[in-house]
Design a protein around this motif. Structure first.
Motif, PDB file in Angstrom:
ATOM      1  N   LEU B   8       0.600  -1.524  -0.120  1.00 28.10           N
ATOM      2  CA  LEU B   8      -0.070  -0.397  -0.285  1.00 28.10           C
ATOM      3  C   LEU B   8       1.035   1.426   0.059  1.00 28.10           C
ATOM      4  O   LEU B   8       0.360   2.151  -0.386  1.00 28.10           O
ATOM      5  CB  LEU B   8      -1.440  -0.213   1.101  1.00 28.10           C
ATOM      6  CG  LEU B   8      -1.964  -1.108   1.434  1.00 28.10           C
ATOM      7  CD1 LEU B   8      -3.115  -1.272   2.350  1.00 28.10           C
ATOM      8  CD2 LEU B   8      -2.736  -0.828  -0.342  1.00 28.10           C
ATOM      9  N   PHE B  88      -1.450   2.307  -9.463  1.00 24.72           N
ATOM     10  CA  PHE B  88      -2.973   0.718  -9.870  1.00 24.72           C
ATOM     11  C   PHE B  88      -2.152  -0.289 -10.952  1.00 24.72           C
ATOM     12  O   PHE B  88      -1.507   0.578 -12.109  1.00 24.72           O
ATOM     13  CB  PHE B  88      -3.820   1.029 -10.071  1.00 24.72           C
ATOM     14  CG  PHE B  88      -5.055   1.945  -9.226  1.00 24.72           C
ATOM     15  CD1 PHE B  88      -4.452   3.529  -9.034  1.00 24.72           C
ATOM     16  CD2 PHE B  88      -5.310   1.302  -7.853  1.00 24.72           C
ATOM     17  CE1 PHE B  88      -5.715   4.052  -8.285  1.00 24.72           C
ATOM     18  CE2 PHE B  88      -5.944   1.950  -7.009  1.00 24.72           C
ATOM     19  CZ  PHE B  88      -5.656   3.342  -6.764  1.00 24.72           C
ATOM     20  N   PHE B 102      -8.175  -3.992 -10.597  1.00 27.26           N
ATOM     21  CA  PHE B 102      -7.325  -3.840 -10.064  1.00 27.26           C
ATOM     22  C   PHE B 102      -6.651  -4.156  -8.368  1.00 27.26           C
ATOM     23  O   PHE B 102      -7.615  -5.110  -8.301  1.00 27.26           O
ATOM     24  CB  PHE B 102      -7.993  -2.206  -9.843  1.00 27.26           C
ATOM     25  CG  PHE B 102      -8.135  -1.553 -11.097  1.00 27.26           C
ATOM     26  CD1 PHE B 102      -9.066  -1.239 -12.194  1.00 27.26           C
ATOM     27  CD2 PHE B 102      -7.741  -0.455 -11.732  1.00 27.26           C
ATOM     28  CE1 PHE B 102      -9.867  -0.771 -13.220  1.00 27.26           C
ATOM     29  CE2 PHE B 102      -7.039   0.269 -13.050  1.00 27.26           C
ATOM     30  CZ  PHE B 102      -8.249   0.026 -13.601  1.00 27.26           C
ATOM     31  N   GLY B 103      -6.013  -3.803  -8.760  1.00 30.54           N
ATOM     32  CA  GLY B 103      -5.244  -4.044  -7.614  1.00 30.54           C
ATOM     33  C   GLY B 103      -5.332  -2.733  -6.279  1.00 30.54           C
ATOM     34  O   GLY B 103      -5.669  -1.943  -6.986  1.00 30.54           O
ATOM     35  N   ALA B 104      -5.162  -2.761  -5.272  1.00 30.13           N
ATOM     36  CA  ALA B 104      -5.397  -1.714  -4.056  1.00 30.13           C
ATOM     37  C   ALA B 104      -4.823  -0.453  -4.380  1.00 30.13           C
ATOM     38  O   ALA B 104      -5.584   0.728  -4.131  1.00 30.13           O
ATOM     39  CB  ALA B 104      -5.593  -2.276  -2.713  1.00 30.13           C
ATOM     40  N   GLY B 105      -3.834   0.229  -5.318  1.00 28.73           N
ATOM     41  CA  GLY B 105      -3.331   0.894  -5.669  1.00 28.73           C
ATOM     42  C   GLY B 105      -1.960   0.737  -4.488  1.00 28.73           C
ATOM     43  O   GLY B 105      -1.961   0.849  -3.530  1.00 28.73           O
TER      44      GLY B 105
END
Lengths: 113, 112
Positions: B8, B88, B102-105
């Protein structure tokens, strides 16, 4: 350049109100998408459309509906807004039905009180 | 199922290289993407790589794909304060019909 625009950058609504979020693209793209973005969750697909009057559910369609009456415009509708729909909403479009790059609008930050 | 994971947060010093990592689960992924989101803005496509490639370079950006380990990375050389943003990772699975997962970013913070 592809341009995807969204009708509002910020919106504040009350619980129970009907909310319309509008998205317009100017490049004759076939596909259009609505995502919501929440911290730590990334983007989650709500609905998408691959043609006029066509729609498909994404991963989290509950509480939402969509409308695509014209190719360039894709609307997201919250029939009765709830506080858990407070989020950033992002619209995207892509050229055709195959695998293709998605282009995003600037987003609408919706707050439901 | 389909899943994309990223750390993250990443903090780097200005001028250093940044490496943002991503793992995905769907072995049928066709294209993998990196998007950048600056504060208050939508997502901007940075680069993408087709699944039969190992590496792609574009100016300061280098994308590495390890398909065996399902690992994707984005390296930004000579990181600048303007690179501060959320990055992302996303994939298009073969079954996905132009759907992006998508990933969480990863929030990249660049400090002097």
């Amino acid at each position: 350049d592809v341009k995807v625009t969204q009708s509002s950058r910020y919106l504040v609504k009350r619980t129970g109100e009907k909310v319309f979020l509008e998205c317009v693209q100017d490049m004759d793209h076939e596909n259009m998408f609505w995502y919501r973005q929440d911290p730590g969750l990334g983007l989650r697909l709500i609905y998408f459309s691959y043609d006029v009057k066509m729609k498909e559910k994404g991963d989290i369609p509950e509480g939402y509906s969509v409308s695509r009456e014209k190719k360039e415009r894709f609307s997201l509708i919250l029939e009765s807004a709830s506080t858990n729909q407070t989020s950033m909403y992002l619209c995207a479009s892509s050229r055709n039905r195959g695998i293709d790059t998605q282009y995003f609008g600037p987003g609408t930050r919706l707050t439901v009180l | 199922g389909e899943d994309v994971e990223q750390s993250l947060f990443l903090s780097v010093r200005e001028g250093d290289s940044s490496v943002i990592n991503c793992t995905y689960t769907d072995s049928s992924s066709t294209y993998l993407y990196w998007y950048k989101q600056e504060p208050g803005a939508g997502l901007q496509l940075l680069t993408y790589i087709f699944s039969n490639m190992d590496m792609k370079q574009d100016q300061r950006l280098t994308v590495l794909l390890n398909k065996k380990d399902k690992h994707l990375s984005l390296r930004i050389a000579d990181t600048q304060t303007g690179d501060s943003a959320i990055y992302f990772c996303a994939e298009t699975p073969l079954s996905g019909y132009n759907k992006l997962i998508f990933g969480a970013g990863t929030r990249l913070a660049v400090h002097p």
